[in-house]
Enzyme design. Structure first.
Site, short mmCIF file in Angstrom:
data_model
loop_
_atom_site.label_atom_id
_atom_site.label_comp_id
_atom_site.label_asym_id
_atom_site.label_seq_id
_atom_site.Cartn_x
_atom_site.Cartn_y
_atom_site.Cartn_z
N GLY A 112 6.85 -0.19 -2.41
CA GLY A 112 7.32 1.09 -2.50
C GLY A 112 6.35 2.01 -1.28
O GLY A 112 7.29 2.52 -0.58
N ILE B 75 -14.01 -4.54 -6.64
CA ILE B 75 -13.05 -5.22 -6.63
C ILE B 75 -12.83 -5.99 -7.75
O ILE B 75 -12.95 -6.88 -8.33
CB ILE B 75 -13.00 -6.23 -5.21
CG1 ILE B 75 -13.32 -5.30 -3.94
CG2 ILE B 75 -11.64 -6.98 -4.94
CD1 ILE B 75 -12.50 -4.27 -3.55
N PRO C 182 -10.27 -10.33 -6.34
CA PRO C 182 -10.08 -10.62 -5.10
C PRO C 182 -9.03 -11.08 -4.37
O PRO C 182 -8.85 -10.87 -2.92
CB PRO C 182 -11.60 -11.55 -4.82
CG PRO C 182 -12.17 -11.66 -6.12
CD PRO C 182 -11.22 -10.92 -7.08
N THR D 289 -5.72 -10.64 -5.01
CA THR D 289 -4.73 -9.63 -4.49
C THR D 289 -5.29 -8.35 -3.78
O THR D 289 -4.70 -8.12 -3.09
CB THR D 289 -3.87 -9.22 -5.89
OG1 THR D 289 -5.15 -8.65 -6.88
CG2 THR D 289 -3.17 -10.21 -6.61
N GLY E 160 -5.47 0.75 -2.14
CA GLY E 160 -4.09 0.68 -1.83
C GLY E 160 -3.83 1.18 -0.38
O GLY E 160 -2.83 0.62 0.40
N GLU E 161 -4.43 2.15 0.36
CA GLU E 161 -4.13 2.65 1.73
C GLU E 161 -5.08 2.36 2.62
O GLU E 161 -4.65 2.15 3.87
CB GLU E 161 -3.89 4.24 1.41
CG GLU E 161 -3.28 4.48 0.03
CD GLU E 161 -2.16 5.42 -0.33
OE1 GLU E 161 -1.75 5.86 0.60
OE2 GLU E 161 -2.17 5.84 -1.57
MO1 MOS Z 1 1.32 5.61 -1.45
S1 MOS Z 1 1.83 6.61 0.18
O1 MOS Z 1 0.47 7.09 -2.13
O2 MOS Z 1 2.70 5.30 -2.59
#
Ligand code: MOS
Length: 711
Positions: free
Chosen positions: A244, A594, A597, A599, A668-669
């Site tokens: 996504g 974490i 580890p 993923t 995630g980012e």
């Molecule tokens: Mo992320 S850009 O918050 O799906």
């Protein structure tokens, strides 16, 4: 029977250990069904028709011949489509009509949906959609993005547009060393492997969607607003989602599918093509950024200015807040940041992995590297000298800032101590070699979520939460969290996700998904254990408790909460061909506990690889004459693939967040943040040339060979 010992110490035997994805086998064998392939009886297929002009009005649509084509059931356009509500307040506090399709005859950009053709088969729908003749009244358009657009203005988005403290000009004038540079990043697209897809139907008075999205209850909320429905009358399911990156919220195709199923009273599926995704899925705005740094001779910052220009559509003001990264990273007595936008005749951009931080960190961390060079300082030492003790703009304390530890560990493992700081002096045959580094940060937050935990008489448990696993491994991570909270092995817990009927929950976004969901799961599971400790018999339907984290999250004390990281890269540059090859990369992160580890490493590496892509390959090119893209597909839009990815390693230091019940911050980012800067800094170290425009294409390297003025 469950085997719970009241008062037993909490075990964390699952969290922190490597587990393969629970649904991994289903995915690799094809058993996992995605939104575009779930079988339905009586299914009809919708195909979107997109505008071929960049601005104007629809004068006419020749629907008659199309309706006579084989299998065609309907053509929806602005004349006959159901009306929707567009004035409601969306996620960012203002109405967003980007996905309110077929409500008027205006065309705000090339690739705007002007009709949906519905037919018995996907092929018939596509054939008819491509045959539909649309007549436009064309108007002059402007898609030209650049540094000095006269219509640019400051825009807030989800944070203030402008922050200013101190006298910038005075601080710059009194600085021994000044860097003043402009950086640009191009329009970039998410390109998740699974195209956007939805299947909508009415079932017993309820609207049901099998949908590819980042948050089922988010989609419910948006559709309820658009179609003036009770949220309880909508169910959205998204068992498996193939990526996504910010692009999978509510978009035109879901709205069109709901309209079509409402009109036809048959299930309707709408899937976007890769090409359609370039105008309908959102994207990252190009940026034009100016960074001015002033420092004492010892590298301590006196002045910092970071200004960023991004673009948005005429439909909605979405802002890529690239200057905001400076509000977290570095302090100075004069500290100015500004996010500005210009509205053009282009599709509406949206969140894309590390919105703001990804392009912003390229400019800021490259400028820091330039400052280090001018000060004759090691780039890591420069950063350590400028570690702020509180939020540079907020004044709030940092709830953990383990950036120095990341640099120390990264430098040790990368072999940074032996680095010769001089640029352009290392050769390996035809290759010039260089290394670079950059800092990374990303906001760490949690948002209210609900979950249920159920104990069954056979000693197993079911946890339900409307989380979305968009390929991150969230389902598996939540299983480990639940297992520890329930004090059982993971194989005794089934975690069910991707169903809005499980109740409101945070989206898979903002690096907040797993943290927000784990919080709710932990509380539900903990309370269930307490109930079971009272010794009641478990009835056949089980014992269920429900959690809601709204109050607990609301009670968090204000602080600067972020994950941090240090990126390292080594590149080889062939100045005869202009080719840049990445030789190795290392990222060391301080990003909370974490959970899994295996993923987590994939998450970090995925972000870093995207950083390679951002630095060297990705660029959506818009043709000013037509207003559309050149090469809107994965042949024309280059992304890093296997041959581009070198020896690459991600690791982390121990950094549990004391404010989180599981210690999570979010991962995630942050993997993409700073990665492109580390690579660009390495290209400078290899060649002596500063490349301030991404991507660092061969032609750019060739037009600025080693020893030439900066590019
Ligand atoms: Mo992320 S850009 O918050 O799906």
């Amino acid at each position: 029977m469950t085997t719970v010992t009241p008062g037993a110490p909490l075990r964390t035997t699952s969290v922190g250990t490597a587990h393969t994805r629970i649904e991994g086998r289903d995915k690799v064998t094809g058993a996992a069904r995605y939104a575009g392939e779930v079988p339905f009886a009586d299914l009809a297929y919708g195909w979107l028709v997109l505008s071929t002009v960049a601005r104007g009005r629809i004068r006419a649509l020749d629907t008659e011949p199309v309706l006579a084509m084989p299998g065609v059931l309907a053509v929806l356009d602005h004349r006959n489509a159901p009306r929707v509500e567009t004035g409601y307040t969306g996620l960012l506090g203002k109405p967003d009509p980007t996905c309110a399709v077929f409500q008027h005859d205006r065309v705000p950009h090339l690739g705007w949906p002007v009709a949906l053709v519905v037919a018995e088969t996907s092929e018939q729908a596509r054939e008819a959609a491509e045959a539909l003749v649309v007549h436009y009244e064309q108007e002059p358009h402007d898609v030209g993005f650049g540094g000095e657009h006269p219509d640019a203005y400051p825009a807030d988005g989800f944070m203030p547009a402008v922050t200013e403290k101190g006298d910038l000009d005075a601080a710059l004038a009194s600085s021994a060393v000044v860097v003043d540079a402009e950086y640009t990043t191009p329009e970039e697209h998410h390109n998740p492997m699974e195209p956007h897809a939805t299947t909508a139907r009415w079932d017993g008075g309820r609207l049901e969607l099998i949908d590819s999205n980042q948050g089922a209850t988010w989609v419910v909320g948006e559709l309820a607003n658009l179609f003036s429905l009770d949220p309880a009358s909508i169910r959205v399911r998204s068992e498996h989602v193939g990526g996504g990156f910010g692009s999978k919220g509510v978009r035109a195709h879901q709205v069109a599918a709901v309209m079509a199923t409402t009109v036809l009273q048959r299930p309707v599926r709408v899937v976007l093509t890769r090409r359609q995704m370039f105008s309908l899925a959102g994207y990252r705005s190009p940026t034009s950024q100016r960074v001015r740094l002033g420092a004492d001779a010892d590298g301590r910052l006196r002045a910092l200015e970071h200004r960023s220009l991004s673009l948005s559509s005429t439909v909605y003001e979405f802002i890529e807040p690239s200057a905001a990264v400076a509000r977290v990273m570095y302090d100075a007595e004069a500290h100015h940041t500004a996010n500005r936008i210009v509205r053009l005749d282009v599709p509406t951009p949206t969140w894309m992995r590390a919105p703001g931080e990804a392009p912003g960190s390229f400019a800021l961390e490259a400028a820091l590297d330039e400052l280090a060079e001018k000060c004759g300082l090691d780039p890591i030492e420069l950063r350590l000298r400028n570690e702020p003790d509180k939020g540079p703009v907020s004044g709030l304390p940092f709830a953990g800032r383990n950036l120095p530890a990341c640099f120390r560990e990264g430098a040790r493992r990368f072999g940074w101590a032996d680095r010769d700081p001089r640029p352009g002096v290392r050769r390996d045959g035809r290759w010039l070699l260089g290394t670079g580094t950059a800092a990374a940060s990303f906001h760490a937050g949690a948002a209210p979520s609900t979950a249920t935990a159920t104990a069954h008489p056979d000693g197993t448990f079911t946890v339900r939460i409307s989380a979305a696993d968009i390929g991150t491994g969230a389902r598996t991570a939540l299983t480990l969290v639940a297992a520890d909270a329930l004090q059982v092995p993971p194989d005794r817990v089934q975690v069910r996700i991707g169903d809005s009927d499980f109740g409101p929950a945070m989206i898979a976004g903002g690096s907040m998904g797993t943290r927000s969901w784990s919080w709710a799961v932990q509380i539900a599971a903990g309370e269930l254990l307490e109930r079971l400790a009272l010794g009641a018999d478990i009835p056949p339907e089980g014992i269920t408790v429900r959690s809601d984290t709204a109050a607990a999250i609301g009670a968090l004390t204000p602080a600067e909460r972020h994950s941090f990281g240090a990126q390292f890269a080594e590149v080889a540059v062939d100045v005869a061909t202009g080719e840049v090859r990445v030789r190795r990369m290392l990222g060391i992160f301080a990003a909370g506990r974490i959970v899994n580890p295996l993923t987590a490493r994939g998450q970090f590496l995925g972000g870093m690889i995207w950083g390679i892509s951002m630095a060297l390959h990705e660029e959506a090119v818009r043709d000013r004459a037509s207003g559309g893209h050149v090469g809107a597909d994965l042949a024309g839009y280059h992304v890093a693939t296997h041959a581009d990815v070198p020896r690459i390693e991600a690791d982390w230091i121990d950094d549990p967040d004391p404010a989180d019940p599981v210690g999570i911050k979010g991962i995630g980012e942050i993997g993409i943040v700073g990665a492109a800067a580390a690579l660009a800094n390495a290209v400078w170290h290899a060649t002596g040339v500063r490349h301030r425009s991404l991507p660092i294409r061969p032609d750019r390297v060739l037009s600025a060979p080693a020893g030439a003025p900066d590019a």
